[in-house]
Design a protein around this motif. Structure first.
Motif, short mmCIF file in Angstrom:
data_model
loop_
_atom_site.label_atom_id
_atom_site.label_comp_id
_atom_site.label_asym_id
_atom_site.label_seq_id
_atom_site.Cartn_x
_atom_site.Cartn_y
_atom_site.Cartn_z
N GLY A 10 0.80 -1.20 0.00
CA GLY A 10 0.00 0.00 0.00
C GLY A 10 0.84 1.26 0.00
O GLY A 10 2.06 1.23 -0.20
N GLY A 11 0.18 2.37 0.24
CA GLY A 11 0.89 3.64 0.31
C GLY A 11 1.61 3.84 1.62
O GLY A 11 2.62 4.55 1.68
N THR A 12 1.14 3.20 2.69
CA THR A 12 1.72 3.38 4.02
C THR A 12 2.48 2.15 4.48
O THR A 12 3.60 2.25 4.97
N ASN A 13 1.86 0.96 4.31
CA ASN A 13 2.46 -0.28 4.79
C ASN A 13 2.60 -1.31 3.68
O ASN A 13 1.80 -1.33 2.74
N ALA A 14 3.61 -2.15 3.82
CA ALA A 14 3.80 -3.32 2.94
C ALA A 14 3.57 -4.56 3.80
O ALA A 14 4.31 -4.80 4.76
N ARG A 15 2.55 -5.32 3.45
CA ARG A 15 2.22 -6.54 4.19
C ARG A 15 2.71 -7.75 3.38
O ARG A 15 2.27 -7.95 2.25
N VAL A 62 2.88 -13.36 -5.85
CA VAL A 62 1.72 -12.54 -6.21
C VAL A 62 1.77 -11.27 -5.36
O VAL A 62 1.70 -11.34 -4.13
N LEU A 63 1.88 -10.15 -6.03
CA LEU A 63 1.97 -8.86 -5.36
C LEU A 63 0.74 -8.02 -5.68
O LEU A 63 0.41 -7.84 -6.85
N ALA A 64 0.08 -7.55 -4.67
CA ALA A 64 -1.04 -6.61 -4.83
C ALA A 64 -0.52 -5.21 -4.58
O ALA A 64 0.10 -4.94 -3.55
N ILE A 65 -0.76 -4.31 -5.52
CA ILE A 65 -0.11 -3.01 -5.53
C ILE A 65 -1.15 -1.89 -5.56
O ILE A 65 -2.12 -1.96 -6.31
N ALA A 66 -0.92 -0.86 -4.75
CA ALA A 66 -1.83 0.28 -4.70
C ALA A 66 -1.54 1.22 -5.87
O ALA A 66 -0.93 2.28 -5.70
N GLY A 67 -1.99 0.81 -7.05
CA GLY A 67 -1.79 1.61 -8.25
C GLY A 67 -1.97 0.74 -9.48
O GLY A 67 -2.15 -0.48 -9.38
N PRO A 68 -1.92 1.33 -10.68
CA PRO A 68 -2.08 0.56 -11.91
C PRO A 68 -0.93 -0.44 -12.09
O PRO A 68 0.23 -0.13 -11.79
N SER A 95 12.18 -18.83 -12.96
CA SER A 95 11.33 -20.02 -12.80
C SER A 95 10.08 -19.76 -11.95
O SER A 95 9.15 -20.56 -11.96
N LYS A 96 10.04 -18.67 -11.22
CA LYS A 96 8.90 -18.40 -10.35
C LYS A 96 7.71 -17.89 -11.18
O LYS A 96 7.87 -17.07 -12.08
N LYS A 97 6.52 -18.39 -10.87
CA LYS A 97 5.30 -17.83 -11.44
C LYS A 97 5.05 -16.47 -10.79
O LYS A 97 5.12 -16.34 -9.57
N LEU A 98 4.78 -15.47 -11.61
CA LEU A 98 4.68 -14.10 -11.10
C LEU A 98 3.39 -13.45 -11.57
O LEU A 98 3.03 -13.55 -12.75
N ALA A 99 2.69 -12.79 -10.66
CA ALA A 99 1.50 -12.02 -11.02
C ALA A 99 1.46 -10.73 -10.21
O ALA A 99 1.81 -10.71 -9.02
N LEU A 100 1.04 -9.67 -10.87
CA LEU A 100 0.84 -8.37 -10.23
C LEU A 100 -0.64 -8.04 -10.30
O LEU A 100 -1.25 -8.09 -11.37
N LEU A 101 -1.21 -7.71 -9.16
CA LEU A 101 -2.62 -7.34 -9.07
C LEU A 101 -2.73 -5.94 -8.49
O LEU A 101 -1.91 -5.53 -7.68
N ASN A 102 -3.75 -5.22 -8.90
CA ASN A 102 -4.11 -4.02 -8.16
C ASN A 102 -4.53 -4.44 -6.76
O ASN A 102 -5.06 -5.54 -6.57
#
Length: 322
Positions: A10-15, A62-68, A95-102
């Motif tokens: 997020g904008g303040t914390n990374a969980r 899998v990373l969820a990101i506060a932005g496009p 080799s890692k499967k990678l996905a970026l999500l809002n």
């Protein structure tokens, strides 16, 4: 055992957390303040140095990101971090499967997993789980996602709905809008529905009373708990604005699957929110009142819905790419 490394950034914390592939239970959760790390990768270094497994045991990220997330260079809406997919591949290995999500896409995926114990109903309405749903939440910014149910995993429509234009329906809202327009020219919904938004509403209401006063969001919360009149008025307007924005979303997509309110602010003020003018504002849509009044709304009380959604998506990602 094969794990997914998941994160809600997020904008303040990374969980950060881990989940076993095929499960949605998250473990080894760490919350790191973004401002203490120059880059995402320095925060990842910190997290991976603390967990019980090695990077070799991780098969999906899998990373969820506060932005496009559909850009070559990933930037956050309220955080100076930036990186590319190639940067991530170089860090974790090809080799890692990678996905970026809002970040709100991730919360949308959590709807497949959350139980009734994770939800508090606000108002009436029956859920049709085969129909679209909205996920909305105010925190550092204003997140919005539309969820379309599917057999394996729901499809979440991308967008930046928190940046739509702010509307005005009362004299007080006219004043707030005018106050903010003088300072920002264009006024988005996020300007009033976020931590910054709480501060903006409070400052505008104080200015209307001839006072040059600005409090931080935590200070407003403390004043609200102490029943300070201006803070009470600020929070009442905050809840009303959320109702107006959600009502507009329902008019855009008739979400008979429900509206699910997450984010860091509303769950913190849940008793007051339930008693507020939120639903009245949501339903004040003139000739379309009958349509929006039928849509159920819920507050998500699960502590980490974004991480749960990432865990769900990680299992789907590994299964679908075998």
């Amino acid at each position: 055992m094969s794990y997914a490394l998941i994160a809600d950034l997020g904008g303040t914390n990374a969980r950060f957390a881990l989940s076993l592939i095929g499960e949605t239970q998250v473990q080894e959760i760490k919350v790191l303040p973004c401002k203490e790390y120059d880059t995402l990768f320095s925060a990842l270094d910190e997290y991976l140095s603390q967990v019980s497994i090695s990077i070799d045991s991780i098969s999906a990220v899998v990373l969820a990101i506060a932005g496009p997330v559909n850009q070559t260079l990933i930037r956050f809406s309220n955080n100076p971090w930036q990186f590319t997919r190639d940067d991530l591949a170089g860090y974790f290995g090809e080799s890692k499967k990678l996905a970026l999500l809002n970040d709100f896409d991730a919360i949308g995926h959590s709807l497949d997993v959350l139980s009734q114990d994770d939800l508090v109903a606000v108002g009436e309405g029956e859920v049709d789980s085969s129909q679209p749903a909205w996920v909305v939440g105010a925190g550092t910014g204003l997140g919005v996602a539309c969820v379309i149910p599917q057999a394996d995993i729901s499809y979440v429509l991308p967008g930046e709905g928190g940046h739509v234009d702010l509307t005005s329906c009362t004299e007080q809202e006219d004043y707030i809008l005018s106050y903010l327009r003088e300072r920002h020219h264009r006024v988005s919904a996020e300007r009033v529905l976020s931590g910054m938004g709480m501060e903006n509403i409070y400052a505008a209401l104080a200015h209307r009373e001839g006072r040059d006063e600005r409090l931080s969001a935590p200070q407003i919360g403390e004043a609200f708990a102490a029943n300070e009149p201006l803070a009470v008025a600020c929070m009442a307007q905050f809840f009303t604005y959320l109702g107006r924005v959600i009502g507009d979303l329902i008019l855009s997509v008739e979400s008979r699957g429900g509206v699910y309110i997450a984010g860091g602010i509303i769950p913190r003020y849940l008793p007051a929110f339930i008693k507020s003018g939120f639903r009245q504002a949501l339903e004040e849509k003139g000739r379309m009142r009958h349509l929006v009044s039928a849509i159920p709304t819920f507050v998500v009380t699960a502590e980490h819905p974004g991480l749960i959604g990432c865990a769900k998506y990680a299992s789907y990602l590994v299964k679908s790419t075998k």
